[in-house]
Design a protein around this motif. Structure first.
Motif, PDB file in Angstrom:
ATOM      1  N   SER A  17      35.953  -7.549  86.365  1.00  0.00           N
ATOM      2  CA  SER A  17      37.725  -6.615  86.720  1.00  0.00           C
ATOM      3  C   SER A  17      37.588  -8.324  88.113  1.00  0.00           C
ATOM      4  N   ALA A  18      39.417  -7.773  88.977  1.00  0.00           N
ATOM      5  CA  ALA A  18      39.352  -7.866  89.735  1.00  0.00           C
ATOM      6  C   ALA A  18      38.915  -7.147  90.870  1.00  0.00           C
ATOM      7  N   LEU A  19      38.136  -6.058  90.026  1.00  0.00           N
ATOM      8  CA  LEU A  19      38.570  -5.015  91.167  1.00  0.00           C
ATOM      9  C   LEU A  19      36.925  -4.766  91.559  1.00  0.00           C
ATOM     10  N   HIS A  20      36.029  -5.587  90.819  1.00  0.00           N
ATOM     11  CA  HIS A  20      33.946  -6.132  91.486  1.00  0.00           C
ATOM     12  C   HIS A  20      33.505  -7.143  92.322  1.00  0.00           C
ATOM     13  N   ARG A  21      32.924  -6.113  92.929  1.00  0.00           N
ATOM     14  CA  ARG A  21      31.914  -6.751  94.000  1.00  0.00           C
ATOM     15  C   ARG A  21      31.314  -7.946  93.638  1.00  0.00           C
ATOM     16  N   LEU A  22      32.084  -8.846  92.856  1.00  0.00           N
ATOM     17  CA  LEU A  22      31.153 -10.242  92.369  1.00  0.00           C
ATOM     18  C   LEU A  22      29.582 -10.854  93.135  1.00  0.00           C
ATOM     19  N   THR A  23      29.450 -10.540  94.193  1.00  0.00           N
ATOM     20  CA  THR A  23      28.583 -11.019  94.785  1.00  0.00           C
ATOM     21  C   THR A  23      27.462  -9.762  95.213  1.00  0.00           C
ATOM     22  N   TRP A  24      27.520  -8.875  93.944  1.00  0.00           N
ATOM     23  CA  TRP A  24      27.236  -7.490  94.242  1.00  0.00           C
ATOM     24  C   TRP A  24      26.464  -7.918  92.703  1.00  0.00           C
ATOM     25  N   LEU A  25      27.458  -8.684  91.651  1.00  0.00           N
ATOM     26  CA  LEU A  25      26.606  -9.201  90.401  1.00  0.00           C
ATOM     27  C   LEU A  25      25.864 -10.090  89.716  1.00  0.00           C
ATOM     28  N   LYS A  26      26.027 -10.607  91.076  1.00  0.00           N
ATOM     29  CA  LYS A  26      25.867 -12.042  90.831  1.00  0.00           C
ATOM     30  C   LYS A  26      24.120 -12.215  89.867  1.00  0.00           C
ATOM     31  N   ASP A  27      23.396 -10.849  90.497  1.00  0.00           N
ATOM     32  CA  ASP A  27      21.060 -10.407  89.710  1.00  0.00           C
ATOM     33  C   ASP A  27      21.155 -10.935  88.758  1.00  0.00           C
ATOM     34  N   LEU A  28      23.118 -10.000  88.038  1.00  0.00           N
ATOM     35  CA  LEU A  28      22.493  -8.796  86.842  1.00  0.00           C
ATOM     36  C   LEU A  28      22.603  -9.887  85.417  1.00  0.00           C
ATOM     37  N   VAL A  51      42.772   7.046 106.384  1.00  0.00           N
ATOM     38  CA  VAL A  51      41.877   6.441 105.557  1.00  0.00           C
ATOM     39  C   VAL A  51      41.770   4.559 106.155  1.00  0.00           C
ATOM     40  N   GLY A  52      41.247   3.866 106.368  1.00  0.00           N
ATOM     41  CA  GLY A  52      41.427   2.388 106.340  1.00  0.00           C
ATOM     42  C   GLY A  52      40.536   1.846 105.359  1.00  0.00           C
ATOM     43  N   LEU A  53      41.130   1.240 104.540  1.00  0.00           N
ATOM     44  CA  LEU A  53      39.692   0.526 103.269  1.00  0.00           C
ATOM     45  C   LEU A  53      39.282  -1.750 103.928  1.00  0.00           C
ATOM     46  N   ALA A  54      38.830  -1.961 103.091  1.00  0.00           N
ATOM     47  CA  ALA A  54      38.782  -3.388 103.163  1.00  0.00           C
ATOM     48  C   ALA A  54      37.717  -3.225 100.676  1.00  0.00           C
ATOM     49  N   SER A  55      38.724  -4.487 100.844  1.00  0.00           N
ATOM     50  CA  SER A  55      38.833  -4.302  99.506  1.00  0.00           C
ATOM     51  C   SER A  55      37.709  -5.584  99.017  1.00  0.00           C
ATOM     52  N   ALA A  56      37.423  -4.943  97.936  1.00  0.00           N
ATOM     53  CA  ALA A  56      36.005  -5.992  97.190  1.00  0.00           C
ATOM     54  C   ALA A  56      36.328  -7.306  97.527  1.00  0.00           C
ATOM     55  N   GLU A  57      37.116  -8.197  97.712  1.00  0.00           N
ATOM     56  CA  GLU A  57      37.154  -9.040  97.292  1.00  0.00           C
ATOM     57  C   GLU A  57      36.923  -8.916  99.110  1.00  0.00           C
ATOM     58  N   GLU A  58      37.306  -8.370 100.156  1.00  0.00           N
ATOM     59  CA  GLU A  58      36.616  -9.295 101.457  1.00  0.00           C
ATOM     60  C   GLU A  58      35.173  -8.388 101.545  1.00  0.00           C
ATOM     61  N   VAL A  59      34.478  -7.907 100.405  1.00  0.00           N
ATOM     62  CA  VAL A  59      33.253  -7.270 100.264  1.00  0.00           C
ATOM     63  C   VAL A  59      32.447  -8.949 100.326  1.00  0.00           C
ATOM     64  N   ASP A  60      33.242  -9.608  98.870  1.00  0.00           N
ATOM     65  CA  ASP A  60      32.578 -10.831  98.731  1.00  0.00           C
ATOM     66  C   ASP A  60      32.964 -11.567 100.434  1.00  0.00           C
ATOM     67  N   SER A  61      33.795 -11.759 100.063  1.00  0.00           N
ATOM     68  CA  SER A  61      34.071 -12.974 101.407  1.00  0.00           C
ATOM     69  C   SER A  61      32.944 -12.893 102.670  1.00  0.00           C
ATOM     70  N   LEU A  62      33.487 -11.379 103.134  1.00  0.00           N
ATOM     71  CA  LEU A  62      32.277 -11.211 105.118  1.00  0.00           C
ATOM     72  C   LEU A  62      31.645 -10.547 104.730  1.00  0.00           C
ATOM     73  N   GLY A  63      30.869  -9.402 104.165  1.00  0.00           N
ATOM     74  CA  GLY A  63      29.629  -8.853 103.424  1.00  0.00           C
ATOM     75  C   GLY A  63      30.225  -7.712 104.107  1.00  0.00           C
TER      76      GLY A  63
END
Length: 221
Positions: free
Chosen positions: A203-214, A83-95
């Motif tokens: 939290s540090a686990l959240h994808r901030l780019t996914w929350l910005k429109d809330l 299993v490979g992972l990409a972090s929430a921070e990477e999701v925010d940075s890279l999409g």
């Protein structure tokens, strides 16, 4: 209620008949979560006819206790698994799409570290878009298939392994970041999860780019 489809090895066997000698099955989990990593699971199967683990289904169709009980059988059934992972921070940075590829590249590298000969393998990828090749150092033979996690036993096994792996990570984070209900929501959207974000902030686990429109979220500075 419709009876869940039982996955088979028909598609995999058809690939073998067409000359494929090695198959890596691929599926992702956590793509739509608000928090936590995106995970890509991979399993390597052999050309022999092997009995599919009883009860195997796409992980989304299985209750959590059933997935947990089935996961060891999926690992034993496969020659190699990772299993490979990409972090929430990477999701925010890279999409998310680039991170699916990144997580997939990490899973493929882990298979190679285990000794799997995957260079000439054909990868069965659930869905209709090849997110893997843009992230790899060398081209891979990727076959995309819609509903592969439902229909192909190898991909269903990858789905179960990835889902259980990610779920356990999120449950473990309940101690590190309490109050968000990771044990129950695993980072996905639930009313309780939204209420916790509104009260505690992300939290540090959240994808901030996914929350910005809330509109109700009080984002910390």
């Amino acid at each position: 209620m419709m009876t869940p489809v039982t996955p088979t090895l028909r598609f995999e066997k058809a690939l073998y008949r067409d000359g494929v000698t090695s198959i890596v099955a691929v599926d992702e989990v956590g793509r739509g979560a608000l928090a936590g990593p995106v995970a890509v699971g991979m399993v390597v199967i052999d050309t022999g006819v092997k009995r599919i683990p009883p009860g195997l289904r796409d992980s989304k169709l299985l209750p959590e206790p059933v997935r947990e009980a089935l996961e060891p059988a999926c690992r034993r059934w496969s020659l190699f698994h990772a299993v490979g992972l990409a972090s929430a921070e990477e999701v925010d940075s890279l999409g998310i799409m680039r991170c699916l590829g990144l997580a997939g590249a990490r899973a493929l590298a882990a298979l190679e570290e285990q000794g799997a000969e995957v260079r000439d393998s054909t990868l069965i990828l659930d869905g209709n878009y090849d997110y893997l090749n843009p992230a790899l150092m060398r081209p891979a033979r990727v076959v995309t298939r819609i509903k592969a996690d439902r229909d192909c036993a190898s991909v269903a096994a990858a789905s179960v392994i990835a889902k259980v792996h990610r779920d356990r990570l999120m449950i473990g984070h309940d101690v590190d970041y309490p109050g968000y209900g990771w044990v129950s929501n695993k980072g996905y959207s639930t009313p309780e999860h939204f209420a916790a974000i509104a009260e505690l902030g992300p939290s540090a686990l959240h994808r901030l780019t996914w929350l910005k429109d809330l509109a109700t979220l009080d984002m910390p500075t």
